[in-house]
Design a protein around this motif. Structure first.
Motif, PDB file in Angstrom:
ATOM      1  N   VAL A  64      92.233  47.602 107.990  1.00  0.00           N
ATOM      2  CA  VAL A  64      92.444  48.812 107.956  1.00  0.00           C
ATOM      3  C   VAL A  64      91.971  50.476 107.166  1.00  0.00           C
ATOM      4  CG1 VAL A  64      93.881  47.835 105.247  1.00  0.00           C
ATOM      5  CG2 VAL A  64      94.804  50.331 106.642  1.00  0.00           C
ATOM      6  N   PHE A 273     105.021  43.651 110.950  1.00  0.00           N
ATOM      7  CA  PHE A 273     104.909  44.522 109.925  1.00  0.00           C
ATOM      8  C   PHE A 273     104.312  43.656 108.085  1.00  0.00           C
ATOM      9  CE2 PHE A 273     106.515  46.569 105.144  1.00  0.00           C
ATOM     10  CZ  PHE A 273     106.577  48.155 105.992  1.00  0.00           C
ATOM     11  N   ASN A 274     104.668  42.067 108.034  1.00  0.00           N
ATOM     12  CA  ASN A 274     104.173  42.314 106.504  1.00  0.00           C
ATOM     13  C   ASN A 274     102.375  42.514 107.016  1.00  0.00           C
ATOM     14  OD1 ASN A 274     106.000  42.171 105.223  1.00  0.00           O
ATOM     15  ND2 ASN A 274     106.856  40.102 105.413  1.00  0.00           N
ATOM     16  N   ILE A 275     102.530  41.398 108.099  1.00  0.00           N
ATOM     17  CA  ILE A 275     100.754  40.994 108.104  1.00  0.00           C
ATOM     18  C   ILE A 275     100.041  42.587 108.671  1.00  0.00           C
ATOM     19  CG2 ILE A 275      99.151  40.332 109.543  1.00  0.00           C
ATOM     20  CD1 ILE A 275     100.967  38.119 110.991  1.00  0.00           C
ATOM     21  N   MET A 277     100.724  45.440 107.291  1.00  0.00           N
ATOM     22  CA  MET A 277     101.267  46.708 106.054  1.00  0.00           C
ATOM     23  C   MET A 277     100.169  45.932 104.866  1.00  0.00           C
ATOM     24  SD  MET A 277     101.878  49.536 107.430  1.00  0.00           S
ATOM     25  CE  MET A 277     101.719  50.637 108.934  1.00  0.00           C
ATOM     26  N   GLY A 278     101.064  45.809 104.449  1.00  0.00           N
ATOM     27  CA  GLY A 278     101.039  44.376 103.248  1.00  0.00           C
ATOM     28  C   GLY A 278      99.124  43.501 103.282  1.00  0.00           C
ATOM     29  N   GLY A 279      99.100  43.123 104.243  1.00  0.00           N
ATOM     30  CA  GLY A 279      97.830  42.490 105.011  1.00  0.00           C
ATOM     31  C   GLY A 279      96.485  43.032 104.851  1.00  0.00           C
ATOM     32  N   GLY A 280      96.944  44.028 106.060  1.00  0.00           N
ATOM     33  CA  GLY A 280      95.635  45.138 106.245  1.00  0.00           C
ATOM     34  C   GLY A 280      95.621  45.029 107.620  1.00  0.00           C
ATOM     35  N   GLN A 281      96.704  43.608 108.395  1.00  0.00           N
ATOM     36  CA  GLN A 281      95.247  43.423 110.047  1.00  0.00           C
ATOM     37  C   GLN A 281      95.939  44.159 110.775  1.00  0.00           C
ATOM     38  OE1 GLN A 281      92.870  41.997 109.056  1.00  0.00           O
ATOM     39  NE2 GLN A 281      92.522  40.914 107.650  1.00  0.00           N
ATOM     40  N   LEU A 282      95.496  44.948 111.278  1.00  0.00           N
ATOM     41  CA  LEU A 282      96.546  45.850 112.526  1.00  0.00           C
ATOM     42  C   LEU A 282      96.476  45.107 113.309  1.00  0.00           C
ATOM     43  CD1 LEU A 282      95.819  49.231 111.111  1.00  0.00           C
ATOM     44  CD2 LEU A 282      97.245  48.438 109.819  1.00  0.00           C
TER      45      LEU A 282
ATOM     46  N   GLN B  82     102.668  51.391  99.895  1.00  0.00           N
ATOM     47  CA  GLN B  82     101.222  51.095 101.399  1.00  0.00           C
ATOM     48  C   GLN B  82     101.639  51.356 102.044  1.00  0.00           C
ATOM     49  OE1 GLN B  82     100.556  46.343 100.595  1.00  0.00           O
ATOM     50  NE2 GLN B  82      98.567  46.926 101.162  1.00  0.00           N
ATOM     51  N   THR B  86      98.325  53.999 103.526  1.00  0.00           N
ATOM     52  CA  THR B  86      97.763  52.851 105.268  1.00  0.00           C
ATOM     53  C   THR B  86      98.283  54.258 106.235  1.00  0.00           C
ATOM     54  OG1 THR B  86      98.738  50.445 104.713  1.00  0.00           O
ATOM     55  CG2 THR B  86      98.233  51.179 106.734  1.00  0.00           C
ATOM     56  N   GLU B  90      94.665  55.566 107.504  1.00  0.00           N
ATOM     57  CA  GLU B  90      93.894  56.211 109.240  1.00  0.00           C
ATOM     58  C   GLU B  90      94.099  56.758 109.700  1.00  0.00           C
ATOM     59  OE1 GLU B  90      93.756  53.120 111.467  1.00  0.00           O
ATOM     60  OE2 GLU B  90      93.433  52.422 109.517  1.00  0.00           O
ATOM     61  N   LEU B 107      91.268  47.093  99.992  1.00  0.00           N
ATOM     62  CA  LEU B 107      91.440  47.243 101.619  1.00  0.00           C
ATOM     63  C   LEU B 107      91.195  49.064 101.998  1.00  0.00           C
ATOM     64  CD1 LEU B 107      95.684  46.113 100.893  1.00  0.00           C
ATOM     65  CD2 LEU B 107      93.500  45.280 102.752  1.00  0.00           C
ATOM     66  N   ARG B 390      89.735  40.881 101.806  1.00  0.00           N
ATOM     67  CA  ARG B 390      90.770  41.151 102.614  1.00  0.00           C
ATOM     68  C   ARG B 390      91.895  40.360 103.131  1.00  0.00           C
ATOM     69  NH1 ARG B 390      90.570  46.133 105.417  1.00  0.00           N
ATOM     70  NH2 ARG B 390      88.492  47.124 104.110  1.00  0.00           N
ATOM     71  N   SER B 393      94.478  39.932 100.767  1.00  0.00           N
ATOM     72  CA  SER B 393      96.023  40.706 100.769  1.00  0.00           C
ATOM     73  C   SER B 393      96.672  39.714 101.792  1.00  0.00           C
ATOM     74  CB  SER B 393      95.383  41.770 100.793  1.00  0.00           C
ATOM     75  OG  SER B 393      94.785  42.504 100.366  1.00  0.00           O
ATOM     76  N   GLU B 394      96.370  39.563 103.143  1.00  0.00           N
ATOM     77  CA  GLU B 394      97.177  38.339 103.997  1.00  0.00           C
ATOM     78  C   GLU B 394      97.660  37.514 103.458  1.00  0.00           C
ATOM     79  OE1 GLU B 394      94.544  37.759 107.331  1.00  0.00           O
ATOM     80  OE2 GLU B 394      95.981  36.691 108.802  1.00  0.00           O
ATOM     81  N   SER B 397     100.307  38.805 101.371  1.00  0.00           N
ATOM     82  CA  SER B 397     101.783  39.287 102.664  1.00  0.00           C
ATOM     83  C   SER B 397     102.135  38.149 102.996  1.00  0.00           C
ATOM     84  CB  SER B 397     100.976  40.427 103.303  1.00  0.00           C
ATOM     85  OG  SER B 397     100.250  39.793 104.565  1.00  0.00           O
TER      86      SER B 397
END
Lengths: 310, 432
Positions: A64, A273-275, A277-282, B82, B86, B90, B107, B390, B393-394, B397
């Motif tokens: 992200v 969604f968790n990955i 939004m939460g993890g920032g890995q789009l 969040q 985001t 973006e 992030l 990052r 965060s993953e 999450s």
């Protein structure tokens, strides 16, 4: 004086001359495209674009707030080596299959009952739609209280009426948590099935039932040889929609369990969604979301082919 | 005496923001071409209603009076901030300033303005920042956010029920807490610590538990995965025993509101939470409030105690049309006359990251909140001692650590849960 028919309808030429653009508009090809344009543009903007952008994202390493880097199918390879992904896949299929079967059976039964004549029929039919009308998040919050370990009305009844000492942990036990979300999904989706099937039932000509009765068919035979065959196309369409909605369900699980306990109720949509939004890995999130696509595509293709054949 | 300072006068404001204005005149970047009449700040609904109300009704009008800039206070519902941040990051449009939790400055670092000069200035005026503040906001040598406060996760317990088993001070170690919890459960007062997929009350005690046993996700370099260790195994074993002997099965499915409801419903005698339980009890259940106390997390076999860092901080988006105006506002907001009043409106829910507030009147107003201040020295982000990243965060999450403990509590073997979690951590840290 004899006046010919042609003369009688003759009007000044200036009055019949229409603007050129109206002539163009009246062409069927142009008019039909004009009519089609708004929905096509809508679908292109809000369905096709997000979908293809999702496909594009899934092929990138795209944190992200940063530009993406093309990685091909690496995100999908990561998904396949992620044990939680497989658990999520199992959960999603279990959730969809069981909930759809329950909704189909319950919805059909409900539609058959609603198709009978009884007092307050219209009021009952209207109230049937309530679970479908109430916003999902709102109704799910109500279910959260119903399943709440401290304030659960079900557990209160079990303790006070059934004299149970140990009450079930509806959302704490992995199996019961899955059963609970399936139950809530069924409760919410049943009216959709029931009302659609009821509409289907009302299109069946009464003569067919009368003819079957004259031939000596009982209620069960009338259902098997008249009702069900004629209802099948509607049932298939409504099942297709229901499977799509259930497979990609998000709100209910997100509000009720967040995918817990220990991923026992995580579905593709909530995990993606968790990955993302939460993890920032789009990119990785998009690949999980797209994992739903092949199964849904196969289902839709299969059902469409079946309907064509019918 | 509440210690509320006087509002800043227009002249005072002009003096304080002279630095920012001067910088804007000397070096007007392209973004400064458009002079802001309005600024928007994005926040999440606070559990402490007076906190949001004070900003809206007092601070925002004061700033408009002083600087002629209207401040829009945009609130996102709990748990949705969040997603909103985001989207804003973006699309490059939306609010000018945002609230951050945890390690969000890492992030969104490329979308945030460098606030190092303001951070240095505010730190210098207030006795310096806590190290934990830097852990959450200092990205690649630059402050990408101004630390605001920490929403600590500590032990909230019933003094009357603990007294029934002869415990008058909160147990100092996890083992002592287990002993107390076993007795309390037998007396019908179980513990309730979240093990489900909530936002923070699960991470809030499980990471500190892991750390206090010597377990870590990754090493100091943030690359070597070290979760699979004897220390982690001991922490998992303890957690399983702790769950079975002190808690009810429901906690496996709890999300964040559950422990608050259970505690205020007098179903549990101890949980791990922010100070919101005490705050709500004082408002709605004064009799329960009298028998609540709050304490730091217990120590583990390492002799150390830890807490989860839930840092709140503010950042400016790079897309904001007038960065200088946004910086001037944050500089004004972080000055003592404003900041101390806002902290007090928050009833010590937010522990300031500035040492200058260590003896602030708000701590004297409710001494039971003091452990939240004391916990700052031992608070870390999930993934500690690795640097914020990052991958961290993953991992959060995906609830890797939470589910490792939760699965063990549900009956899986210690070996299996650690093996699965280690594979996940390796994939996450290797891929990010």
């Amino acid at each position: 004086m004899n006046v010919t028919r042609a003369q009688s309808v003759t009007v000044p030429a200036a009055a019949v001359r229409r603007p050129a653009w109206r002539g163009v508009l009246e062409r069927e090809a142009v008019w039909s495209w004009l009519m089609l344009a708004p929905p096509v543009l809508y679908l292109a903007a809000f369905v096709a674009y997000p979908f293809f952008y999702g496909v594009y994202l899934s092929l990138e390493s795209r944190p992200v707030g940063r530009p993406g880097v093309f990685v091909g199918l690496r995100n999908f390879a990561l998904d396949l080596s992620d044990p939680v992904f497989w658990q999520v896949a199992r959960n999603t299929f279990t959730y969809t299959i069981v909930a759809t079967l329950l909704k189909a059976a319950g919805g059909l039964a409900l539609a058959l009952v609603m198709n009978q004549q009884f007092r307050l029929k219209n009021a009952v039919r209207a109230s049937l739609l309530l679970p479908f009308i109430v916003p999902t998040v709102l109704s799910t919050v109500a279910w959260m209280w119903i399943f709440d370990p401290t304030f659960s009305v079900i557990n209160w009844v079990l303790v006070h009426a059934a004299r149970l000492h140990a009450v079930p942990s509806w959302l704490g036990n992995p199996s019961l948590a899955m059963a609970s979300i399936i139950f809530v999904n069924t409760w919410r989706g049943l009216p959709f099935y029931a009302i659609t099937l009821l509409a289907g039932l009302q299109t069946i000509p009464p003569d067919l039932y009368e003819a079957a009765a004259i031939d000596g068919a009982g209620p069960r035979q009338r259902f098997s040889y008249v009702t069900f065959p004629l209802l099948r196309p509607v049932l298939i369409i409504v099942t297709m929609f229901s499977v799509i909605f259930t497979f990609s369900d998000f709100q209910l699980v997100y509000v009720l369990t967040g995918g817990g306990p220990a991923n026992a109720t995580h579905l593709f949509a909530t995990y993606a969604f968790n990955i993302a939004m939460g993890g920032g890995q789009l990119g990785l999130g998009a690949s999980v979301a797209l994992a739903m696509f092949p199964a849904l595509l196969l289902l839709i293709m299969g059902l469409t082919l079946y309907l064509r054949k019918e | 005496m509440t210690g509320i300072a006087q509002p800043l006068s227009r002249r005072g404001f002009l003096r304080l923001s002279a630095g920012a204005a001067g910088a804007a005149l000397v070096r007007p970047g392209p973004a400064a071409a458009q002079k802001a009449q309005t600024l928007s700040i994005l926040h999440e609904n606070s559990f402490i209603k007076t906190f949001d109300e004070y900003f809206r009704q007092t601070l925002a009008p004061e700033y408009q009076k002083a600087a002629g800039v209207r401040i829009n206070y945009e609130l996102a519902s709990v748990g949705s901030l969040q997603t909103r941040v985001t989207t804003v990051a973006e699309t490059g449009s939306g609010p000018d300033i945002t609230l951050n939790f945890f390690n969000w400055p890492y992030l969104y670092d490329e979308k945030y303005v460098d606030l190092s000069d303001i951070a240095a200035e505010i730190g210098g005026q207030n006795g310096g920042w806590y190290q934990s503040a830097k852990e959450a906001t200092f990205v690649n040598g630059r402050w990408k956010a101004l630390p605001f406060g920490n929403v600590g996760q500590l032990m909230v317990w019933r003094t009357d029920w603990f007294a029934e088993i002869g415990v008058h001070r909160f147990p100092g170690t996890w083992d002592e807490l287990l002993e107390a919890g076993t007795k309390l459960k037998a007396r019908g007062h179980p513990f309730g610590f979240e093990l489900g997929h909530g936002f923070g009350d699960n991470h809030g005690w499980l990471y500190p538990l892991l750390w206090s046993y010597g377990g870590r996700e990754v090493d100091r370099d943030g690359k070597a995965v070290v979760l699979d260790s004897a220390e982690t195994a001991r922490a998992v074993d303890f957690c399983r025993t702790f769950f079975r002997q002190t808690m009810v099965e429901d906690v496996l499915g709890w999300t964040d509101p559950n422990n608050n409801k259970a505690f205020l419903g007098q179903q549990i005698s101890c949980t791990n939470n922010a100070t919101s339980i005490l705050w709500a009890a004082k408002r709605d259940f004064p009799e329960i409030a009298k028998v609540i106390d709050q304490s730091q997390n217990p120590k583990g076999p390492t002799g150390q105690r830890y807490h989860l860092l839930n840092s709140w901080s503010h950042s400016i988006f790079t897309h904001t049309p007038d960065r200088e105006a946004a910086q001037a506002f944050l500089r004004w907001l972080m000055q003592k006359p404003q900041l101390s009043r806002w902290y007090e409106a928050g009833d010590a829910y937010y522990a300031p990251f500035l040492h200058g507030y260590d003896d602030a009147p708000m701590w004297k107003a409710e001494p039971r909140n003091i452990p939240y201040k004391e916990s700052l020295a031992t608070s870390h982000l999930p993934g500690w001692p690795g640097p914020a990243s990052r991958a961290m965060s993953e991992s959060v999450s995906k609830y890797v650590v939470v589910d490792m403990f939760a699965k063990a509590c549900a009956g899986a073997s210690t070996r299996d849960v650690i093996k699965t979690a280690t594979a996940q951590i390796k994939q996450i840290y290797g891929a990010s």
